[in-house]
Design a protein around this motif. Structure first.
Motif, mmCIF file in Angstrom:
data_model
loop_
_atom_site.group_PDB
_atom_site.id
_atom_site.type_symbol
_atom_site.label_atom_id
_atom_site.label_comp_id
_atom_site.label_asym_id
_atom_site.label_seq_id
_atom_site.Cartn_x
_atom_site.Cartn_y
_atom_site.Cartn_z
ATOM 1 N N GLY A 127 -45.115 60.687 40.665
ATOM 2 C CA GLY A 127 -46.131 59.644 40.605
ATOM 3 C C GLY A 127 -46.706 59.358 41.969
ATOM 4 N N TYR A 173 -51.204 56.457 34.766
ATOM 5 C CA TYR A 173 -50.509 55.799 33.670
ATOM 6 C C TYR A 173 -51.502 54.993 32.839
ATOM 7 N N LYS A 225 -46.474 56.972 31.263
ATOM 8 C CA LYS A 225 -46.584 57.534 32.605
ATOM 9 C C LYS A 225 -46.934 59.010 32.480
#
Lengths: 303, 310, 515
Positions: free
Chosen positions: A160, C190, C212
């Protein structure tokens, strides 16, 4: 310069259209999934997105968008391509620059030390490290790093985009691979330079070894290294694909590959445009730094 | 007292082809203010001796012997002490000046650099001095030339710049390794004049390495003839050149004295497989049995069995 | 000058990226918050006109008139009852009352009509539906052009609130009646949903669901193991890799849900290929396939099945079970009777100078496809048939199938939930997607036509049993296999049962997170 960029977009456009496979079908799959797809849905997309027009008409439409300052809309999600790219591009640039810095911070000192202490333990260690770095594929290294630092130690997030802690693993993955190449080049370039007569002159002048290596040898040895750094940086922009995928990093490399598979022409073109521009700019930057590093080139230019 | 005294200098290189004996027990002396010329064919080890004095030999060189300079033994000095002697006390200029100047820095910077290091003077001060030096070595318009890069200089100008660098700290000894080779004949003469003037002006001792006997005769007081890693004859230039004793010296002189070249028969032996006895015996026109067996000693300025008895 | 300006802008933009990055929300996880790892980002806010599309959150936001059980039975959802006319052409739905969309707009017959039209515009032939009629506020009629027993699996359109659609006719803001309301979408990173406090079926326990985006399949598994996500393997393109399943099963912090067959795939012969025109040859090849080896490749993620129906339901004809047992001797015998012999001793069969060489065209639509091709290649080598594998890009693969440029290929057949649409077995499939023709056979066409237009369940089952036997006997395919979806999740998630087809998360609203 403009001609190069334009040429690249024409080439991408035609290449994409000559690629086997029905674009409308691929777009439909990307939008709605494959299992319940129907031919009617595919035809609807073909008409909606103007894919039934001849290729040159489609290119003309796209060019029109470029002239009007936007890059059209994605065929998949309908979002503005310019917005997509402006969102993704900084993410890739951030990743690429950080990796670049990491690789240089590792590669240049290790390369120089290995060259100066040629055949020492330090040299063997550095070169073994570089060999491992070159031969280890990015996806493998990335997953190993994640397993160790995220799952086992729990220090960094798995994936992420977020704060600095999210940047570390992807940057290390990319940076070390690149560092390996740059280290070897720095070492060989340095070894070559250290054999030169002007280094002997510098020593004969009574200069400290620090100054001989750090000033005279360094600047000369950097000339070929800068070329490779420039090339590496340009390739990094797309080379980040794997790392962007593993670490779920929303970058332009992944966007481009996804778009190619989905035949999202608008996005592909946008990416091609940006990447071509970056290539040209990086080349320019390399040329400029060349001229800075090597006065002989400056002289030729002037003459 | 001798300014520089080299005794029993051995320099070996271990290579894949075997041990290269580049300097095989060299003894040399240079007095204060004297200029000595080291002559010999290329590949005989002249440059090795010079680099040995400067301690600039490659890392794989094995060195033994003693080099005394102003009462210090150079080979046993620490790296830092040796660095202080380089450029300051002993300076050196090389052949092929084009490759000896760093291509990516200005010539002026390279001249000023040594002064900045040794004298710890400011950038402005060192620049002024560098321009003075450039004027001294007769580089025209030094203000402008200061900012130029080596590739913008002609060969002669580059060698002048090298001389400026070498003389920047007024060293006691200047080693000039084939300074005129690869230069045009007219330029050669100019550089020679310049070197001669400066050496006498600063009263610097000179070790001139050359294969050009004409240059040697012109510039030096003493001469040492080197063959295959050892000195075969030495003495005053006037004497040696007029009355050469060693057959090699004679051959060298013969090669230039008559008009046209008369090359010496045979070639310089491989330094990895030197002949036994006198190293010159395979090429010597006067060779005798003893020459093949025993190595002659240096006696009365010559290393030759023919002269041993007299 | 311009180059310099561009450079400065990009550097500024990058620094901006860092600052924004740092300002991202801290992950202080409140109790009823669920993080789901998915492969793909949101492609379209709207409900897809067909299927449920690639974004896994669709069944959380939107609902359809009816829903289906894991066995394929139909249950009420937004419609509480329905009637099918005698001729099977008119479906009349009674809608539930007192349901409203997330924005407060009431749900009624008009919203059904609006949604129907949104979908039909994109796919005109939807389940054979021709028209929709609003009878009263809570009654709608959908009229078909011909009876379609598969109507419920094909016509599962989602009901979207009128506020969803923007001026351009596209959905710009997802508004539905579902248990969760769309909250935020950060492209490529996300998207989040929050609980619908007024959900009509009852109290939703989870406060927030975060999807996510993690494109790499192995990273998703690792993220689950590291506790960064709570659930994976629930959406299209987000399946668990077969090789990771045993490891996840052994992890005491995790659990795997029951597996749900969601897609069937077929490895088929090219009906136009002369070498395969002899039935004995096709049968020999079917016998030579080592199904055990293929099952090993598929792992827990899939299974070779005999025909298009998964065993275990009444739709499956047990007579076709193990129709072609692995038997090399029988295969070789059949080939020999068909005139194929290895006369030159090179290990490849030949007949009148012509060696038995064929191509297997595949792509990486699923990672196991090329591996399956390799097993088929090895299996057929055993009986003297040389197979050359051609691995293409997805689009090129589909194009090759469509143009008949293959001898053997692998492709998606369709859904696995009965009643299965069997039209891909027709000489002229009603819908040319999935691409290509499997077999041209008039008898089979008649049977399938009867099956696809029947409005009697018993008759349908009987016909489909006949069809299965016919398919097996005519051997137009090497084999079918089913893909299972196996969601993996943290043990702290309780009360979750996956839904069928694309609606894995249909029942997520009943789940909660325990201590």
């Amino acid at each position: 310069m403009l001609a190069i960029v334009l040429g690249v977009t024409v080439l991408t456009f035609s290449l994409m259209h000559f690629t086997p496979g029905d674009p409308a079908e691929m777009i439909a799959i990307a939008r709605y999934g494959m299992e319940d797809l129907t031919q009617e849905g595919i035809e609807w997309i073909r008409i909606q997105e103007g894919l039934d027009a001849p290729v040159w008409v489609q290119y003309g439409r796209w060019l029109n968008h470029v002239i009007h300052g936007d890059l059209g809309r994605s065929l998949i999600d309908g979002g503005l391509v310019s917005k997509d790219i402006m969102y993704r591009f900084p993410a890739t640039l951030q990743l690429a620059l950080a990796s670049m810095i990491v690789s240089l911070v590792i590669a240049i000192p290790v390369g120089i030390l290995s060259a100066v202490k040629q055949n020492s333990a330090m040299d063997y260690l550095g070169m073994t490290g570089a060999l491992i770095g070159v031969s280890m594929p990015n996806f493998w290294l990335g997953l190993l790093l994640v397993l160790f630092f995220s799952v086992y130690l729990g220090w960094f997030p798995v994936c992420g985009k977020g704060g600095i802690e999210h940047l570390i693993l992807p940057v290390v993955t990319l940076g070390t691979g690149m560092a390996a190449i740059t280290t070897r080049l720095t070492r060989s370039s340095m070894l070559e330079v250290l054999r030169q007569n002007y280094i002997r002159t510098a020593r004969a002048k009574g200069l400290a070894e620090k100054l001989v290596i750090g000033k005279h040898a360094f600047k000369n040895a950097m000339i070929p290294v800068v070329t490779i750094i420039g090339l590496q940086f340009a390739f990094l922009l797309e080379g980040t694909v794997i790392v962007e995928t593993i670490f779920a990093w929303p970058g332009i490399g992944r966007l481009l590959v996804d778009s190619i598979f989905a035949r999202d022409f608008a996005v592909i073109q946008g990416c091609a445009l940006v990447i071509a521009t970056i290539f040209v700019l990086v080349n320019l930057a390399v040329d400029i730094s060349y001229a800075y590093l090597d006065p002989r080139i400056r002289y030729e230019r002037r003459a | 007292m001798d300014l520089l005294q080299i005794s029993n200098l051995y320099v070996n290189f271990t290579t894949k082809a075997g041990v290269v004996r580049a300097s095989d027990g060299v003894n040399l002396e240079i007095k204060q203010g004297e200029s000595l010329c080291l002559v010999g064919e290329s590949g005989c080890g002249k440059t090795i001796v010079a680099l040995g004095i400067m301690r600039l030999l490659p890392q794989n060189a094995q060195i033994s012997g003693k080099i005394w300079f102003k009462g210090k033994e150079l080979l046993s000095l620490g790296k830092e002490e040796m660095r202080r002697i380089r450029g300051r006390e002993i300076a050196m200029i090389f052949e092929q000046p084009a490759t000896c100047l760093d291509p990516v820095f200005t010539v002026g910077d390279q001249i000023a650099e040594a002064m900045r290091v040794h004298e710890r003077c400011s950038g402005k001060e060192s620049k002024e001095k560098a321009i003075d030096l450039m004027e001294m070595v007769e580089i025209p318009s030094p203000q402008k030339r200061f900012k130029q890069y080596p590739h913008e200089f002609s060969g002669g100008m580059q060698q002048r710049a090298m001389i400026a660098i070498a003389l920047s700290y007024n060293p006691s000894l200047l080693i000039a390794d084939e300074p005129m080779t690869f230069l045009d004949v007219t330029i050669q003469a100019q550089i020679m004049e310049l070197l001669k003037d400066l050496v006498s002006k600063f009263r610097t001792s000179l070790l001139l390495i050359t294969h050009d006997l004409g240059v040697a005769a012109e510039m030096c007081d003493g001469v040492a003839v080197m063959y295959a890693g050892e000195i075969v004859e030495k003495g005053r230039v006037s004497e040696v050149f007029k009355y050469p004793k060693h057959p090699y010296t004679k051959a060298l002189l013969g090669a230039i004295s008559n008009d046209g070249l008369k090359p010496i028969k045979g070639s310089v032996p491989e330094l990895t497989s030197l002949p036994s006895g006198c190293k010159f015996h395979p090429r010597c026109p006067l060779v005798r049995d003893v020459c093949r067996e025993a190595r002659p000693e240096m006696k009365n300025g010559v290393r030759c069995h023919l002269w041993e008895k007299s | 000058m311009r180059a310099k300006a561009t450079l400065i802008i990009t550097i500024l933009a990058m620094l901006g990226g860092v600052v924004v990055g740092c300002a991202a929300p801290e992950a202080g996880v409140p109790k009823q918050e669920l993080v789901i790892g998915v492969a793909r980002y949101l492609q379209d806010y709207g409900p897809p006109p067909w299927g449920t599309g690639p974004w896994a959150g669709v069944p959380l936001v939107y609902e359809s008139l009816v829903q289906r059980t894991l066995d394929g039975e139909v249950e009420p959802l937004l419609a509480d009852s329905w009637e099918i006319s005698q001729d099977g052409r008119v479906y009349t739905f009674q809608l539930r009352k007192r349901i409203s969309f997330h924005d407060g707009t009431p749900f009624n017959a008009d919203s059904v009509k609006f949604s129907f039209e949104y979908c039909v515009e994109r796919e005109p032939g939807l389940g054979g539906a021709e028209a929709i009629e609003v009878v009263d506020d809570y009654t709608v009629k959908i009229i078909l052009n011909k009876p379609n027993p598969l109507f419920f699996s094909e016509m599962n359109f989602y009901i979207l609130g009128p506020a969803s659609v923007g001026e351009n006719g596209k959905v710009t803001k997802p508004v539905g009646t579902g248990p969760f309301m769309f909250e935020e979408y950060v492209k490529d990173q996300y998207y989040t949903m929050v609980r619908n406090p007024d959900y009509w079926q009852g109290a939703v326990k989870l406060e927030k669901v975060i999807f996510k985006v993690i494109p790499d399949v192995h990273t998703r598994t690792i993220a689950l193991e590291a506790g960064e996500v709570d659930m994976i393997g629930i959406a299209a393109g987000s399946h668990l890799p077969a090789e990771d399943i045993p490891r996840l099963r052994d992890n005491p912090a995790l659990k795997l849900s029951e597996k749900v067959g969601f897609r069937s795939n077929v490895v088929q012969f090219n009906p136009e290929q002369r070498l395969f025109s002899d039935l004995r040859v096709r049968k020999a090849i079917c016998l030579a396939i080592d199904k055990g080896a293929i099952n090993k490749i598929l792992g827990e993620r899939g299974m070779v099945i005999d025909g298009p129906f998964v065993p275990g339901s009444p739709w499956f004809n047990s007579k076709v079970s193990n129709y072609y047992p692995y038997s090399l001797d029988e295969a070789k015998r059949l080939l020999a009777t068909a005139g194929w012999k290895d006369t030159d001793g090179d290990g490849v069969l030949d007949k009148g100078e012509e060696p038995f060489k064929v191509t297997f065209v595949t792509s990486v639509v699923a990672p196991e496809w090329p591996k399956i091709a390799e097993i088929v290649q090895a299996n057929l080598k055993n009986i003297g048939i040389e197979v050359e594998i051609q691995q293409l890009e997805k689009g090129a693969h589909f194009a090759a199938i469509r143009k008949g440029r293959f001898d053997i290929t692998i492709k998606v057949f369709g859904g696995a939930l009965p009643p299965v649409d069997l039209s891909p077995y027709m000489s002229q499939p009603i819908d040319p997607w999935p691409p290509g023709i499997i077999i041209k056979d008039a008898d089979l066409d008649r049977l399938i036509d009867r099956y696809q237009t029947s409005n009697n369940r018993e008759e349908m089952i009987k016909t489909c049993h006949e069809i299965q036997e016919a398919i097996m006997e005519k051997a137009p395919i090497l084999f079918h296999y089913v893909d299972y979806r196996i969601p993996a999740m943290n043990k702290k998630i309780l009360g979750f049962k996956p839904g069928p087809d694309w609606c894995s998360l249909r029942h997520l609203w009943k789940a909660h997170i325990s201590e």
